[in-house]
Design an enzyme around this catalytic site. Structure first.
Site, mmCIF file in Angstrom:
data_model
loop_
_atom_site.group_PDB
_atom_site.id
_atom_site.type_symbol
_atom_site.label_atom_id
_atom_site.label_comp_id
_atom_site.label_asym_id
_atom_site.label_seq_id
_atom_site.Cartn_x
_atom_site.Cartn_y
_atom_site.Cartn_z
ATOM 1 N N PRO A 152 0.786 -1.227 -0.024
ATOM 2 C CG PRO A 152 -0.025 -1.133 2.159
ATOM 3 C CD PRO A 152 0.847 -1.985 1.229
ATOM 4 C CG ASP A 153 -0.661 4.997 -1.315
ATOM 5 O OD1 ASP A 153 -1.025 5.690 -2.738
ATOM 6 O OD2 ASP A 153 -1.095 4.932 -0.668
ATOM 7 C CG PHE A 154 3.327 6.177 2.947
ATOM 8 C CD1 PHE A 154 4.224 6.020 1.793
ATOM 9 C CD2 PHE A 154 3.669 5.508 3.996
ATOM 10 C CE1 PHE A 154 5.434 5.038 1.969
ATOM 11 C CE2 PHE A 154 4.728 4.819 4.133
ATOM 12 C CZ PHE A 154 5.712 4.757 3.056
ATOM 13 N NE ARG A 155 1.752 11.990 3.069
ATOM 14 C CZ ARG A 155 2.718 11.452 3.112
ATOM 15 N NH1 ARG A 155 3.277 10.701 1.958
ATOM 16 N NH2 ARG A 155 3.446 11.731 4.186
ATOM 17 C CG ASN A 176 8.874 3.610 -3.283
ATOM 18 O OD1 ASN A 176 8.126 4.414 -2.525
ATOM 19 N ND2 ASN A 176 8.691 3.214 -4.310
ATOM 20 C CG ASP A 218 9.376 -0.946 -2.151
ATOM 21 O OD1 ASP A 218 8.387 -0.469 -2.582
ATOM 22 O OD2 ASP A 218 10.594 -0.957 -3.006
ATOM 23 C CG HIS A 229 12.560 8.853 2.232
ATOM 24 N ND1 HIS A 229 11.098 8.953 1.776
ATOM 25 C CD2 HIS A 229 13.075 10.251 2.109
ATOM 26 C CE1 HIS A 229 10.959 10.353 1.497
ATOM 27 N NE2 HIS A 229 12.127 11.124 1.696
HETATM 28 N N1 APR Z 1 -0.362 4.540 -10.004
HETATM 29 C C1 APR Z 1 -0.121 5.813 -10.152
HETATM 30 N N2 APR Z 1 -0.207 6.422 -9.218
HETATM 31 C C2 APR Z 1 -0.480 6.015 -8.075
HETATM 32 C C3 APR Z 1 -0.823 4.439 -7.871
HETATM 33 C C4 APR Z 1 -0.859 3.956 -8.919
HETATM 34 N N3 APR Z 1 -0.908 2.540 -9.058
HETATM 35 N N4 APR Z 1 -0.870 4.289 -6.497
HETATM 36 C C5 APR Z 1 -0.680 5.305 -5.855
HETATM 37 N N5 APR Z 1 -0.648 6.454 -6.702
HETATM 38 C C6 APR Z 1 -0.403 7.747 -6.225
HETATM 39 C C7 APR Z 1 -1.248 8.372 -5.395
HETATM 40 O O1 APR Z 1 -2.260 9.124 -6.040
HETATM 41 C C8 APR Z 1 -0.264 9.503 -4.867
HETATM 42 O O2 APR Z 1 -0.172 10.913 -5.510
HETATM 43 O O3 APR Z 1 1.218 7.762 -5.982
HETATM 44 C C9 APR Z 1 1.147 8.915 -4.779
HETATM 45 C C10 APR Z 1 1.620 8.245 -3.499
HETATM 46 O O4 APR Z 1 1.715 9.185 -2.537
HETATM 47 P P1 APR Z 1 2.050 8.814 -0.993
HETATM 48 O O5 APR Z 1 1.243 7.618 -0.581
HETATM 49 O O6 APR Z 1 2.267 10.161 -0.319
HETATM 50 O O7 APR Z 1 3.535 8.251 -1.059
HETATM 51 P P2 APR Z 1 4.985 8.860 -1.346
HETATM 52 O O8 APR Z 1 5.045 10.135 -2.190
HETATM 53 O O9 APR Z 1 5.863 8.046 -1.762
HETATM 54 O O10 APR Z 1 5.198 9.408 0.127
HETATM 55 C C11 APR Z 1 6.387 10.002 0.452
HETATM 56 O O11 APR Z 1 6.098 9.913 2.702
HETATM 57 O O12 APR Z 1 5.545 8.912 4.336
HETATM 58 C C12 APR Z 1 6.384 9.441 3.886
HETATM 59 O O13 APR Z 1 8.742 8.404 3.992
HETATM 60 C C13 APR Z 1 7.279 8.179 3.357
HETATM 61 O O14 APR Z 1 8.612 8.096 1.478
HETATM 62 C C14 APR Z 1 7.333 8.291 2.090
HETATM 63 C C15 APR Z 1 7.067 9.655 1.837
#
Ligand code: APR
Length: 280
Positions: A45-48, A119, A121, A138
């Site tokens: 899962p992503d974060f936000r 990331n 991972d 990170h």
């Molecule tokens: N395809 C395209 N875009 C996607 C997909 C997908 N399958 N899944 C998620 N996204 C987009 C989301 O819309 C969002 O804009 O990817 C982005 C993910 O954002 P975050 O969840 O904030 O992740 P990230 O940007 O990597 O967070 C940055 O925050 O929590 C800290 O240190 C942690 O490295 C992390 C940093």
């Protein structure tokens, strides 16, 4: 995108014009910047993202606020939420995505100047991107150490602790400090490798930003270091950061694996990309 401003470098803001720019040999030093969005189709899962994002699913760890799971002062008091999460995120269970493989393909073709990833991972490495081409801004789970005396902690003992959801402690006599992977927590410095390479985007001739909300500094500033006349391609579910405000910004909005496949098709790289991905 303000359609009134004509592109200065690309013919127009289409995937085809980015592909032609690359095929015509104008992109020899590509910088790629990625976030959790490139690993979501691998099952991480992503974060936000609302609903699916980690930060909306950590409630079960009763954290004062979601980011506390990666906060160094919170970790000192209560390392268990992090180790519960580590059990789910630990590398080895997941396979690189087609988006990771696209970056590897850029590297195979000698076009990748540097990949900046947020990331932890290690999927970029597992996709076959050479280590010297990766900046893990990170950190990652690759190494771990005591947060007090900094003594490195053996990987096999870490793997065991994570699999048993046990919090590992330093074995140096009289220390017994908490062990933490070299992941950059909120409140910690980014690795030297990030600071050494953070001006590289200013020498790039193409910038690709994928799967990130560009909300966390200093990483979020990287795309703005590219020169004005350098095309910047955003492959993301949503428009983020300042992407789309410059004359040669190209937005490929939607799933990043689909966006990468669209670009690969325009480049006639589909077979190569599928093969590279099947090999990982
Ligand atoms: N395809 C395209 N875009 C996607 C997909 C997908 N399958 N899944 C998620 N996204 C987009 C989301 O819309 C969002 O804009 O990817 C982005 C993910 O954002 P975050 O969840 O904030 O992740 P990230 O940007 O990597 O967070 C940055 O925050 O929590 C800290 O240190 C942690 O490295 C992390 C940093």
């Amino acid at each position: 995108i303000d359609e009134n401003i004509p592109p200065q470098t690309l013919k127009d803001r289409s995937v085809e014009s980015v592909a032609n720019y690359i095929k015509d040999g104008h992109a020899k030093n590509v910088v790629v910047m990625v976030g959790a969005g490139v690993s979501t189709s691998a099952g991480i899962p992503d974060f936000r993202s609302p609903e699916t994002g980690l930060y909306s699913n950590l409630a079960r760890l009763n954290l004062p606020y979601p980011e506390a799971v990666f906060d160094i002062s919170f970790f000192r008091n209560n390392p268990l939420p992090f180790y519960t999460l580590a059990h789910e995120l630990y590398p080895g269970k997941y396979r690189p995505t087609i988006s990771h493989s696209f970056v590897r393909l850029l590297s195979d073709k000698g076009l990748l100047l540097k990949l900046f990833t947020q990331n932890i991972d290690c999927l970029d490495r597992e996709a076959g991107v050479p280590d010297d081409k990766i900046v893990e801004a990170h950190g990652s789970f690759a190494l771990q150490r005591c947060i007090e005396c900094k003594t490195p902690y053996p990987e096999d003992m870490m793997k065991q602790a994570v699999s048993e959801r046990v919090v590992p402690h330093c074995f140096t006599p009289q220390c017994n400090g908490l062990v933490k992977p070299d992941i950059v927590f909120f409140g910690e410095q980014l690795p030297e490798n990030f600071h050494r390479n953070r001006s590289l985007p200013s020498t790039a001739d193409l910038c690709i930003v994928m799967g990130t909300s560009l909300t966390v500094q200093p990483f979020a500033s990287l795309p703005s270091f590219c020169s004005e006349e350098v095309p910047r391609v955003l492959i993301n579910l949503e428009r983020v950061g300042g992407l789309g405000t410059r004359a040669d910004d190209v937005l490929i909005l939607g799933d990043c694996d689909a966006g990468v496949r669209k670009l690969a098709a325009a480049l006639q790289w589909e077979e190569e990309l599928e093969r590279v991905w099947q090999e990982t």
